[in-house]
Design an enzyme around this catalytic site. Structure first.
Site, mmCIF file in Angstrom:
data_model
loop_
_atom_site.group_PDB
_atom_site.id
_atom_site.type_symbol
_atom_site.label_atom_id
_atom_site.label_comp_id
_atom_site.label_asym_id
_atom_site.label_seq_id
_atom_site.Cartn_x
_atom_site.Cartn_y
_atom_site.Cartn_z
ATOM 1 N N SER A 1 0.860 -1.185 0.000
ATOM 2 C CA SER A 1 0.000 0.000 0.000
ATOM 3 C C SER A 1 0.891 1.227 0.000
ATOM 4 C CB SER A 1 -0.903 0.003 1.234
ATOM 5 O OG SER A 1 -1.545 1.254 1.402
ATOM 6 N N TYR B 1 -1.851 -1.222 10.818
ATOM 7 C CA TYR B 1 -2.015 -1.458 9.381
ATOM 8 C C TYR B 1 -0.866 -0.830 8.589
ATOM 9 C CZ TYR B 1 -3.737 -1.126 4.625
ATOM 10 O OH TYR B 1 -3.838 -1.196 3.249
#
Length: 259
Positions: free
Chosen positions: A139, A152
């Site tokens: 990401s 995360y």
């Protein structure tokens, strides 16, 4: 002769579904892994209807003990070997780390990092044997500290670092290794994470189908990283222009404004 497959985790929704479609459209037989068997069967039927090879469906919750062994057993029973591995399964949670449920946050590490590493190490010999490739879904968060989604963001930093290292280690062996680093993509991820998409999603968003297309092309070209969309490509460049404390303060202000 043993048939070769492209193993895709988290294939029941979002980017995972679109990656399955893209690989299948490019004549790969895909092995689909996710919890929701009904979703996988629907996807498998759609792939066949579009002219793709019949997928192998493996309904499996990768957060459960022995789930990696279950995937290995299913592949062996089908007499197939992994040529390409796509580690897409993962999730995040929005909120302050000290306030969120501990087990749920440890689950992020288990799925996003431990299982990704486990499957990569289990199948890397097969990938090398068939001169295939590994696509790990990281990401843009992997480039940043992430107050408001601390675990995360950290998990995606691990994925990015691990994948770049493998890219170097496997160089010269005919194996492609790529980290996919999308920005905000409108999928079920936001619902599970617990936040509403904001203006960043509107500005930086690229469709799941387009993310998957660029990911496939980048992997086949053996790109170290793929950052889908012009806006996302600019982010790592901008990060080099500012000190880390400034970036941290900016992300903190932006993320906690979502509350």
């Amino acid at each position: 002769m043993t048939e070769r497959v492209t193993l895709i985790t988290g294939a029941s929704a979002g980017i995972g579904t679109e990656l399955a479609r893209v690989f299948a459209a490019n004549q790969h037989r895909v092995a689909l892994v996710a919890r929701r068997e009904d979703r996988l069967n629907e996807l498998a039927q759609a792939i066949v209807a579009a002219g793709g090879k019949p997928p192998l469906v493996i309904a499996c919750d990768l957060q459960q003990p022995k789930s990696a062994e279950a995937v290995v057993a299913a592949l062996a029973a089908a007499n197939v070997e992994v040529e390409y591995l796509v580690n897409n399964a993962g999730y995040g949670l929005f909120g302050r780390a000290i306030e969120l449920d501990r087990d749920s946050q440890l689950g992020i590490v288990d799925l996003n990092n431990r299982m990704l590493t486990d499957l990569t190490l289990r199948f890397v010999d097969s990938v090398v044997k068939h001169r295939g490739g590994i696509l790990n879904v990281a990401s843009i968060a992997g480039f940043l500290p992430g107050p408001g989604m601390a675990v995360y963001y950290a998990s995606k930093a691990f994925v990015l670092s691990f994948t770049e290292a493998l890219h170097a280690e496997l160089a010269g062996q005919g194996v492609r290794v790529t980290a996919l680093c999308p920005g905000p993509v409108l999928t079920e991820f936001q619902d599970r994470a617990g936040f509403e998409p904001g203006f960043d999603s509107a500005i930086l968003n690229v469709s799941p189908a387009e993310v998957a297309r660029q990911a496939f092309e980048g992997l086949m070209a053996n790109k170290r990283t793929v950052l889908p969309g012009l806006g996302i490509k600019i982010v790592p460049v901008l990060l080099r222009l500012f000190p880390r404390w400034f970036i941290l303060a900016g992300v903190t202000k932006f993320q906690l404004r979502r509350r």
